[in-house]
Scaffold this motif. Structure first.
Motif, PDB file in Angstrom:
ATOM      1  N   PRO A  37       0.811  -1.216   0.000  1.00 17.28           N
ATOM      2  CA  PRO A  37       0.000   0.000   0.000  1.00 17.28           C
ATOM      3  C   PRO A  37       0.847   1.270   0.000  1.00 17.28           C
ATOM      4  CG  PRO A  37       0.244  -0.756   2.244  1.00 17.28           C
ATOM      5  CD  PRO A  37       1.083  -1.669   1.379  1.00 17.28           C
ATOM      6  N   GLY A  38       0.268   2.334  -0.514  1.00 18.12           N
ATOM      7  CA  GLY A  38       0.973   3.609  -0.449  1.00 18.12           C
ATOM      8  C   GLY A  38       0.222   4.682  -1.204  1.00 18.12           C
ATOM      9  N   SER A  39       0.766   5.886  -1.168  1.00 18.13           N
ATOM     10  CA  SER A  39       0.181   6.991  -1.924  1.00 18.13           C
ATOM     11  C   SER A  39       0.662   6.945  -3.374  1.00 18.13           C
ATOM     12  CB  SER A  39       0.586   8.339  -1.316  1.00 18.13           C
ATOM     13  OG  SER A  39       0.180   8.399   0.026  1.00 18.13           O
ATOM     14  N   PHE A  40       1.909   6.574  -3.574  1.00 16.64           N
ATOM     15  CA  PHE A  40       2.512   6.454  -4.918  1.00 16.64           C
ATOM     16  C   PHE A  40       2.227   7.698  -5.764  1.00 16.64           C
ATOM     17  CE2 PHE A  40       1.557   2.056  -3.508  1.00 16.64           C
ATOM     18  CZ  PHE A  40       2.847   1.605  -3.405  1.00 16.64           C
ATOM     19  N   ASP A  41       2.541   8.843  -5.194  1.00 17.05           N
ATOM     20  CA  ASP A  41       2.214  10.124  -5.860  1.00 17.05           C
ATOM     21  C   ASP A  41       3.481  10.907  -6.200  1.00 17.05           C
ATOM     22  OD1 ASP A  41       0.531  12.212  -6.780  1.00 17.05           O
ATOM     23  OD2 ASP A  41       0.790  13.265  -4.879  1.00 17.05           O
ATOM     24  N   PRO A  42       4.292  10.456  -7.150  1.00 21.51           N
ATOM     25  CA  PRO A  42       4.143   9.291  -8.007  1.00 21.51           C
ATOM     26  C   PRO A  42       5.011   8.127  -7.511  1.00 21.51           C
ATOM     27  CG  PRO A  42       5.853  10.669  -8.906  1.00 21.51           C
ATOM     28  CD  PRO A  42       5.408  11.307  -7.613  1.00 21.51           C
ATOM     29  N   ILE A  43       4.887   6.992  -8.191  1.00 21.33           N
ATOM     30  CA  ILE A  43       5.762   5.849  -7.895  1.00 21.33           C
ATOM     31  C   ILE A  43       7.201   6.220  -8.270  1.00 21.33           C
ATOM     32  CG2 ILE A  43       5.383   4.700 -10.169  1.00 21.33           C
ATOM     33  CD1 ILE A  43       5.387   2.024  -8.441  1.00 21.33           C
TER      34      ILE A  43
ATOM     35  N   GLU B   7      -6.372   7.552 -10.610  1.00 20.95           N
ATOM     36  CA  GLU B   7      -6.291   6.858 -11.908  1.00 20.95           C
ATOM     37  C   GLU B   7      -4.909   7.091 -12.537  1.00 20.95           C
ATOM     38  OE1 GLU B   7      -8.912   8.774 -10.952  1.00 20.95           O
ATOM     39  OE2 GLU B   7     -10.123   6.998 -10.519  1.00 20.95           O
ATOM     40  N   GLU B   8      -4.433   8.351 -12.470  1.00 17.18           N
ATOM     41  CA  GLU B   8      -3.112   8.643 -13.048  1.00 17.18           C
ATOM     42  C   GLU B   8      -2.016   7.868 -12.315  1.00 17.18           C
ATOM     43  OE1 GLU B   8      -3.559  13.241 -14.645  1.00 17.18           O
ATOM     44  OE2 GLU B   8      -3.446  12.905 -12.485  1.00 17.18           O
ATOM     45  N   ARG B   9      -2.140   7.820 -10.985  1.00 12.80           N
ATOM     46  CA  ARG B   9      -1.128   7.106 -10.208  1.00 12.80           C
ATOM     47  C   ARG B   9      -1.131   5.620 -10.565  1.00 12.80           C
ATOM     48  NH1 ARG B   9      -2.544   8.574  -4.345  1.00 12.80           N
ATOM     49  NH2 ARG B   9      -4.226   9.894  -5.081  1.00 12.80           N
TER      50      ARG B   9
END
Ligand code: PNS
Length: 161
Positions: free
Chosen positions: A7-13, A48-50
């Motif tokens: 899990p994560g925010s991945f903003d961005p990966i 969606e973008e992430r």
């Protein structure tokens, strides 16, 4: 099947996340990268973008799935039938909050275990927030993210300037 949720925010990966993900796929049969829908954090990219950037960065893999969730990570893990949560550890500074979250999560769902994986030394300093800050001021972030993420960041920041 031995399934894990990452899990994560991945903003961005970042390449650090991808490093942890690759290590996780070496341990688990399947890994669900779970993007938190976190409006409170006012992310740069939409969920969606992430998710798209994760798919583009990972490429074709039948061992990696990308999903989004809101609410508690342990609830999502239990819903998908994962007994493990993968978290990346960079430096000592990550440890306190990760330790706290892992123990909290264990209280909430004793059957779900948090597994910490260390990034390689080369990626230890990477963070999504620093990547965003550097990119916002026009700095080169190609050493920190995949080419697709670098392109999307440049496009988005050009659009907004
Ligand atoms: O990439 P991040 O922002 O460091 O990821 C943090 C994340 C998404 C793993 C954490 O905030 C989380 O699990 N949020 C979901 C809500 C939750 O379960 N909170 C309790 C954790 S103890």
């Amino acid at each position: 099947m031995n399934l894990a949720v990452y899990p994560g925010s991945f903003d961005p990966i970042t390449l650090g996340h991808l490093d942890v993900l690759e290590r996780a796929t070496g341990i688990f049969d399947r890994v669900i990268v779970a993007v938190l829908q976190n409006p409170g954090k006012s992310p740069l990219f939409s969920v969606e973008e992430r998710m798209e950037m994760i798919r583009e960065s990972v490429g074709d893999s039948d061992r990696v799935e990308v999903a989004s969730f809101d609410g508690l990570t342990v609830d999502f893990a239990q819903k998908v039938g994962a007994r493990s949560i993968v978290k990346g550890l960079r430096a000592v500074s990550d440890f306190e909050s990760e330790f706290q979250q892992a123990l909290f999560n264990r209280k909430l769902a004793p059957s779900v275990t948090t597994v910490f994986l260390m990034t390689s030394f080369a990626n230890v300093f990477l963070s999504s927030s620093l990547v965003k800050e550097v990119a916002r001021f026009g700095g080169d972030v190609s050493f920190a993210v995949s080419p697709s993420v670098a392109r999307r960041m440049a496009d988005l920041l050009a659009e907004r300037s």
